[in-house]
Design a protein around this motif. Structure first.
Motif, PDB file in Angstrom:
ATOM      1  N   GLU A 191      -2.251  -3.409   2.742  1.00  0.00           N
ATOM      2  CA  GLU A 191      -1.866  -2.041   2.413  1.00  0.00           C
ATOM      3  C   GLU A 191      -2.367  -1.707   0.994  1.00  0.00           C
ATOM      4  O   GLU A 191      -2.046  -2.403   0.035  1.00  0.00           O
ATOM      5  N   PRO A 192      -3.187  -0.654   0.832  1.00  0.00           N
ATOM      6  CA  PRO A 192      -3.840  -0.383  -0.453  1.00  0.00           C
ATOM      7  C   PRO A 192      -2.885  -0.246  -1.639  1.00  0.00           C
ATOM      8  O   PRO A 192      -3.188  -0.721  -2.741  1.00  0.00           O
ATOM      9  N   SER A 193      -1.734   0.388  -1.452  1.00  0.00           N
ATOM     10  CA  SER A 193      -0.818   0.565  -2.581  1.00  0.00           C
ATOM     11  C   SER A 193      -0.248  -0.774  -3.052  1.00  0.00           C
ATOM     12  O   SER A 193      -0.041  -0.993  -4.257  1.00  0.00           O
ATOM     13  N   ARG A 194      -0.013  -1.682  -2.112  1.00  0.00           N
ATOM     14  CA  ARG A 194       0.475  -3.010  -2.491  1.00  0.00           C
ATOM     15  C   ARG A 194      -0.617  -3.806  -3.198  1.00  0.00           C
ATOM     16  O   ARG A 194      -0.332  -4.559  -4.142  1.00  0.00           O
ATOM     17  N   ALA A 196      -3.023  -2.470  -5.031  1.00  0.00           N
ATOM     18  CA  ALA A 196      -3.137  -1.870  -6.359  1.00  0.00           C
ATOM     19  C   ALA A 196      -2.010  -2.327  -7.276  1.00  0.00           C
ATOM     20  O   ALA A 196      -2.211  -2.513  -8.488  1.00  0.00           O
ATOM     21  N   ALA A 197      -0.816  -2.528  -6.710  1.00  0.00           N
ATOM     22  CA  ALA A 197       0.320  -2.965  -7.524  1.00  0.00           C
ATOM     23  C   ALA A 197       0.143  -4.394  -8.027  1.00  0.00           C
ATOM     24  O   ALA A 197       0.612  -4.743  -9.123  1.00  0.00           O
ATOM     25  N   ARG A 198      -0.507  -5.236  -7.254  1.00  0.00           N
ATOM     26  CA  ARG A 198      -0.688  -6.637  -7.637  1.00  0.00           C
ATOM     27  C   ARG A 198      -1.921  -6.860  -8.512  1.00  0.00           C
ATOM     28  O   ARG A 198      -2.030  -7.876  -9.196  1.00  0.00           O
ATOM     29  N   GLU A 256      -9.450  -8.761  -7.556  1.00  0.00           N
ATOM     30  CA  GLU A 256      -9.217  -7.935  -6.375  1.00  0.00           C
ATOM     31  C   GLU A 256      -9.107  -8.795  -5.119  1.00  0.00           C
ATOM     32  O   GLU A 256      -8.273  -8.529  -4.249  1.00  0.00           O
TER      33      GLU A 256
END
Length: 288
Positions: A191-194, A196-198, A256
């Motif tokens: 999931e992209p938002s997860r 980005a958070a990590r 990433e």
């Protein structure tokens, strides 16, 4: 050329109709089929996606007259044809030497799908990959949904040939639209938002190589567990990047890539159910 093509296609049509039918038992043998054991499972647990590295006529010839085979072939015509070459109840020789999680030699536990595509060509400017036609992917999605429904294939078990053989295979390559399959609900996707958070945490401190090897193995890849960044580990990292970050797949274990791996191997927490409000004056009894 037309005569050769028509002959080959006629052969394919004949093969497509050859589904496996159990022969009658020999005289004197009576088999009672009224019972069924609980301890059994479907032969098919994986779907492996390939490209053919050739055009349709040559792909047909190779897959029908040589030892290598596949259950299905998706052509590259404007309106692609999906040929059934091997009955799903039978093993086809498409995976070769392969590993994923606890399985090896995945021919015995998978369905192989070949897509007509040249693969790539090396040019003075670098390696150029051939895109897949949208109509091919449309047909592939329909085929996969049918297979998944009939065999109850788990989303993490739809794989590329390079994933089960990362030291020797590149197909289906970086232009295969895995995200389209994720959007269709066929495969898992970070999931992209997860991610980005990590990402900031891994940009500050990158895990060591053993973490990458251990986490890649948790996904399913066959990767050395040595803590040494060797060629075999780089190949596996590159295959992972080819699928989940095709914009850059040089095999470098960067921040990433770490964030993608982290999200992919960390399931979302299950929140406790909210209490149900009971109107005033209503008596409740415990459930036994």
């Amino acid at each position: 050329m037309k005569i050769v093509t028509l002959t080959v296609l006629s052969t394919l049509l004949a093969l497509a109709g050859c589904a496996t039918v159990p022969p009658p038992p020999p005289a004197g043998l009576a088999i009672d089929r009224t019972l069924s054991a609980r301890g059994q499972s479907d032969r098919v647990k994986y779907v492996i996606i390939h490209y053919t590295v050739s055009d349709t006529p040559r792909s047909v010839k190779i897959l029908t007259t040589q030892d290598v085979s596949a259950h299905y072939l998706v052509t590259d015509a404007d309106q692609p044809t999906v040929y059934s070459l091997v009955d799903e109840s039978r093993q086809s020789n498409h995976a070769g030497y392969s590993n994923w999680k606890i399985y090896n030699q995945l021919n015995a536990a998978s369905i192989g799908i070949e897509i007509v595509n040249p693969g790539y060509k090396d040019t003075p400017e670098g390696r150029a990959w051939y895109p897949f036609k949208p109509a091919q992917i449309d047909q592939l999605v329909l085929l996969l949904k049918d297979i998944v429904k009939r065999h109850n294939i788990r989303p993490e078990n739809i794989l590329g040939h390079n994933e089960i053989a990362p030291q020797r295979k590149l197909d289906p390559g970086p232009l295969f639209p895995w995200k389209r399959l994720a959007d269709e609900g066929l495969i898992t996707w970070p999931e992209p938002s997860r991610v980005a958070a990590r990402l900031p945490g891994y940009q500050q401190q990158l895990p060591d190589i053993f973490w990458f090897q251990r986490t890649l193995a948790q996904v399913g890849y066959a990767v050395p567990q040595t803590g040494v960044f060797d060629t075999a580990t780089r190949n596996v990292v590159a295959v992972f990047q080819t699928k989940y970050r095709p914009a850059l797949f040089d095999g470098t274990p960067d921040a990433e890539t770490a964030a993608l791996l982290d999200v992919l191997t960390s399931p979302l927490p299950v929140l406790p159910a909210a209490p149900v409000a009971v109107p005033a004056g209503v008596e409740t009894a415990p459930v036994e």
